[in-house]
Scaffold this motif. Sequence first.
Motif, PDB file in Angstrom:
ATOM      1  N   GLU A  28       0.832  -1.207   0.000  1.00  0.00           N
ATOM      2  CA  GLU A  28       0.000   0.000   0.000  1.00  0.00           C
ATOM      3  C   GLU A  28       0.869   1.260   0.000  1.00  0.00           C
ATOM      4  O   GLU A  28       0.531   2.254  -0.643  1.00  0.00           O
ATOM      5  CB  GLU A  28      -0.935  -0.015   1.211  1.00  0.00           C
ATOM      6  N   ILE A  32       1.724   2.958  -3.420  1.00  0.00           N
ATOM      7  CA  ILE A  32       0.682   3.537  -4.276  1.00  0.00           C
ATOM      8  C   ILE A  32       1.047   4.894  -4.862  1.00  0.00           C
ATOM      9  O   ILE A  32       0.899   5.085  -6.073  1.00  0.00           O
ATOM     10  CB  ILE A  32      -0.696   3.546  -3.568  1.00  0.00           C
ATOM     11  N   ARG A  73       1.365   5.320  -8.979  1.00  0.00           N
ATOM     12  CA  ARG A  73       0.551   6.261  -9.767  1.00  0.00           C
ATOM     13  C   ARG A  73       1.440   7.147 -10.647  1.00  0.00           C
ATOM     14  O   ARG A  73       1.092   7.453 -11.780  1.00  0.00           O
ATOM     15  CB  ARG A  73      -0.337   7.100  -8.850  1.00  0.00           C
ATOM     16  N   LEU A 113      -4.547   2.262 -11.439  1.00  0.00           N
ATOM     17  CA  LEU A 113      -4.294   1.311 -10.368  1.00  0.00           C
ATOM     18  C   LEU A 113      -5.596   0.820  -9.756  1.00  0.00           C
ATOM     19  O   LEU A 113      -6.456   1.616  -9.385  1.00  0.00           O
ATOM     20  CB  LEU A 113      -3.428   1.965  -9.285  1.00  0.00           C
ATOM     21  N   ASP A 114      -5.738  -0.473  -9.647  1.00  0.00           N
ATOM     22  CA  ASP A 114      -6.849  -1.097  -8.929  1.00  0.00           C
ATOM     23  C   ASP A 114      -6.266  -1.579  -7.609  1.00  0.00           C
ATOM     24  O   ASP A 114      -5.559  -2.592  -7.571  1.00  0.00           O
ATOM     25  CB  ASP A 114      -7.414  -2.259  -9.756  1.00  0.00           C
ATOM     26  N   SER A 115      -6.515  -0.854  -6.539  1.00  0.00           N
ATOM     27  CA  SER A 115      -5.909  -1.180  -5.247  1.00  0.00           C
ATOM     28  C   SER A 115      -6.391  -2.523  -4.697  1.00  0.00           C
ATOM     29  O   SER A 115      -5.756  -3.079  -3.798  1.00  0.00           O
ATOM     30  CB  SER A 115      -6.133  -0.042  -4.249  1.00  0.00           C
ATOM     31  N   GLN A 116      -7.479  -3.066  -5.253  1.00  0.00           N
ATOM     32  CA  GLN A 116      -7.925  -4.398  -4.843  1.00  0.00           C
ATOM     33  C   GLN A 116      -6.832  -5.439  -5.128  1.00  0.00           C
ATOM     34  O   GLN A 116      -6.667  -6.401  -4.382  1.00  0.00           O
ATOM     35  CB  GLN A 116      -9.216  -4.777  -5.580  1.00  0.00           C
ATOM     36  N   ILE A 154      -3.631  -5.005  -4.886  1.00  0.00           N
ATOM     37  CA  ILE A 154      -2.651  -4.938  -3.796  1.00  0.00           C
ATOM     38  C   ILE A 154      -3.216  -5.650  -2.569  1.00  0.00           C
ATOM     39  O   ILE A 154      -2.528  -6.452  -1.935  1.00  0.00           O
ATOM     40  CB  ILE A 154      -2.251  -3.485  -3.492  1.00  0.00           C
ATOM     41  N   ALA A 155      -4.487  -5.390  -2.262  1.00  0.00           N
ATOM     42  CA  ALA A 155      -5.128  -6.053  -1.121  1.00  0.00           C
ATOM     43  C   ALA A 155      -5.176  -7.568  -1.310  1.00  0.00           C
ATOM     44  O   ALA A 155      -5.001  -8.327  -0.347  1.00  0.00           O
ATOM     45  CB  ALA A 155      -6.532  -5.494  -0.920  1.00  0.00           C
ATOM     46  N   TYR A 194      -0.442  -8.120  -6.986  1.00  0.00           N
ATOM     47  CA  TYR A 194       0.130  -7.010  -7.739  1.00  0.00           C
ATOM     48  C   TYR A 194       1.603  -6.894  -7.375  1.00  0.00           C
ATOM     49  O   TYR A 194       1.975  -7.005  -6.204  1.00  0.00           O
ATOM     50  CB  TYR A 194      -0.606  -5.700  -7.434  1.00  0.00           C
ATOM     51  N   ASP A 231      -9.238   2.101  -9.761  1.00  0.00           N
ATOM     52  CA  ASP A 231     -10.184   2.346  -8.673  1.00  0.00           C
ATOM     53  C   ASP A 231     -11.319   3.276  -9.104  1.00  0.00           C
ATOM     54  O   ASP A 231     -12.440   3.151  -8.636  1.00  0.00           O
ATOM     55  CB  ASP A 231      -9.464   2.977  -7.476  1.00  0.00           C
TER      56      ASP A 231
END
Length: 182
Positions: free
Chosen positions: A12, A15, A19, A48-51, A53-54, A58, A83
Motif C-alpha cells: 500500500e 501507491i 501512480r 491502479l486497482d488497489s484491490q 494490492i489487497a 500485484y 479504482d
Amino acid sequence: MDTALTIRLALEADIPTLRQVMERAIDQLLPAFLPAPQVAASREVMGLDSQLIADRTYYVVQAGEAIAGCGGWSRRATLFGGDHSAGRDAALLDPATEAARVRAMYTDPAFTRRGVGRMILATCEAAAAAEGFDRCEMAATMAGEPLYAACGYRRIEPFEAETSAGVRVPLVRMGKSIARPA
C-alpha cells in the motif's frame, strides 16, 4: 552498468509512486500508438486497482531503489480499469472454467526494453497457475499489445472503452494458455 531487476509484491505504501509510474507510461509511451485525445481519455479507463494490492496479486519490479514497472493478475472478474473506473466486478472467477486476468501493467519509460514486462507476466502466470488457472486474459492497450503477442498472447477480440466524455479508447482482449504446476 544496468542495475539488476528484482520483483516483489506491491505494498500500500507504494501507491503514490505507482501512480507516478502509470502517469509517465501513459504520457510517454501511448502517444506513439494513439492520438492525444485518446491518450488523455485513457486515464479514465486505466489506472491502479488497489484491490490487486489487497489481494496480494500485484507486483513491483525494482531497479535498485527505483520502481521500473508494475503489474499483476486477478482472480476477480474485472478485466481492466482502476479504482476510479466504472463497471468493476469483484466476483471471484472459477479457475476450472474462467481465465485469470492480467491487470494494470505499466513500465516506467526510463526502463523500457529491459525485460520488466516479461518479468511481471511470468510471475503473474506462475501465480495464477499455482491457484489452478490454466488460462490468462487481459485487455491490452495498443502500446502493450506487441509485448503480449511476443509473450504468446493471442488476440481474442478488439473492442473500445468509451469514456464519460464519449471518447473511445481502443483495446484488445488477448489470451494465453498457461501450464498448471505438476
